[in-house]
Design an enzyme around this catalytic site. Structure first.
Site, PDB file in Angstrom:
ATOM      1  NE  ARG A  26      -2.756 -19.957 -26.919  1.00  0.00           N
ATOM      2  CZ  ARG A  26      -2.758 -18.717 -27.383  1.00  0.00           C
ATOM      3  NH1 ARG A  26      -2.060 -17.774 -26.779  1.00  0.00           N
ATOM      4  NH2 ARG A  26      -3.440 -18.415 -28.466  1.00  0.00           N
ATOM      5  CE  LYS A  55       3.095  -4.166  -4.813  1.00  0.00           C
ATOM      6  NZ  LYS A  55       2.261  -2.963  -4.635  1.00  0.00           N
ATOM      7  CE  LYS A  77       8.060  -2.116   0.380  1.00  0.00           C
ATOM      8  NZ  LYS A  77       6.914  -2.580  -0.413  1.00  0.00           N
ATOM      9  CD  GLU A 137       6.705   1.870   1.786  1.00  0.00           C
ATOM     10  OE1 GLU A 137       6.291   1.617   0.654  1.00  0.00           O
ATOM     11  OE2 GLU A 137       6.416   1.200   2.793  1.00  0.00           O
ATOM     12  CG  ASP A 193       3.529   4.176   0.460  1.00  0.00           C
ATOM     13  OD1 ASP A 193       3.278   3.890  -0.721  1.00  0.00           O
ATOM     14  OD2 ASP A 193       2.915   3.687   1.429  1.00  0.00           O
TER      15      ASP A 193
END
Length: 283
Positions: free
Chosen positions: A101, A136, A168, A197, A218
């Site tokens: 597994r 992410k 950002k 960004e 963006d």
């Protein structure tokens, strides 16, 4: 790929299954099988996929039982078809079942990332756009998934917070302006890539004036993207992000941008359906 990180991934995964005990002690179900029994087994994919994760599988079985023998019939990056054999395995029956597994978890997850990446790359056709991943990723599997992206034909964005600047909205707000943020970044680490960004054409021009290396557009419309490419005129690399889908990729490939980044490559994945079959028991 960092070998030590891969080994730590496997150690942590086996600890989850075995509660830190040895394979002999930790797998109580495997103890139902006679200790001396050996088997021959095979692992197949039940669906088309791009393979990634061989080393994690090999390391899993090595940590469980170094005497197990693996015969690989495919390599990372190979495009496989449903019912194709990926590898054969032989050795102690308890060890095979104890490692099964954990090994397949790595293989099905990393192959999922490679498969999605390969599909996205194919949708970009003959364009010069590079497909990037993001941060992410699944906790603890950052480097593994970024490796899988490369198996699918994608390119790694920054690995973490330490190897490149990505300025950002909140960074800009805290620094006072795009110019201030970029200027401080270049003063702090002159050799690090600086990306900004932006959310509109006005911010794009500010980032260009600040000499950002890459500008992330963006959620720009296709029309705004064409305008951005014209305004930029090669002064900076342009990256597109935000809600990347198959349909959007087809629309983006002729825009003239340099990069497309997608968190879906690593977070919106569905594990590849794999199966281990014991072919025969060896007494």
């Amino acid at each position: 790929m960092n070998i030590q990180d891969m080994q730590h991934n496997v150690e942590a995964a086996l600890k989850e299954d075995l509660d830190g005990l040895s394979p002999v002690e930790g797998d109580i179900t495997a103890q139902l099988i006679p200790l001396e029994e050996s088997v021959e087994a095979t692992v197949i994919t039940r669906e088309d996929c791009v393979l990634a994760g061989r080393d994690w599988v090999t390391e899993t079985f090595r940590q469980v039982d170094p005497e197990l023998k693996l015969e690989w019939l495919a390599k990372d990056g190979d495009h496989l078809t449903a019912d194709q054999t990926i590898f054969n395995l032989s050795g102690n029956a308890r060890s095979v079942l104890t490692g099964e597994r954990t090994a397949l978890n790595f293989l099905q997850t990393l192959s999922a990332t490679a498969t999605v990446t390969a599909r996205y790359v194919s949708l970009l056709g003959n364009s010069n756009i590079k497909l990037l991943d993001t941060r992410k990723t699944l906790p603890g599997l950052r480097l593994a998934q970024k490796y899988a992206v490369t198996c699918g034909g994608g390119v790694n964005h920054r690995i973490g917070l330490y190897d490149a600047f990505l300025i950002k909205e909140n960074h800009i707000m805290a620094c006072g302006s795009i110019a201030n943020a970029v200027g401080q970044a270049k003063a702090l680490a002159p050799n690090k890539l600086v990306e900004v960004e932006v959310e509109n054409l006005n911010e794009l021009e500010q980032a260009l004036d600040a000499n950002a290396d890459i500008i992330m557009l963006d959620n720009f419309s296709i029309d705004k993207l064409h305008q951005a490419v014209k305004i930029t005129n090669g002064q900076s690399k342009l990256e597109v992000s935000g809600n990347i889908t198959d349909e959007k990729l087809l629309a983006l490939r002729d825009t003239g941008v340099d990069y497309i980044s997608s968190g879906a490559l690593t977070k919106n994945i569905q594990a590849i359906d794999l199966s281990m079959r014991i072919l025969q028991v060896l007494k």
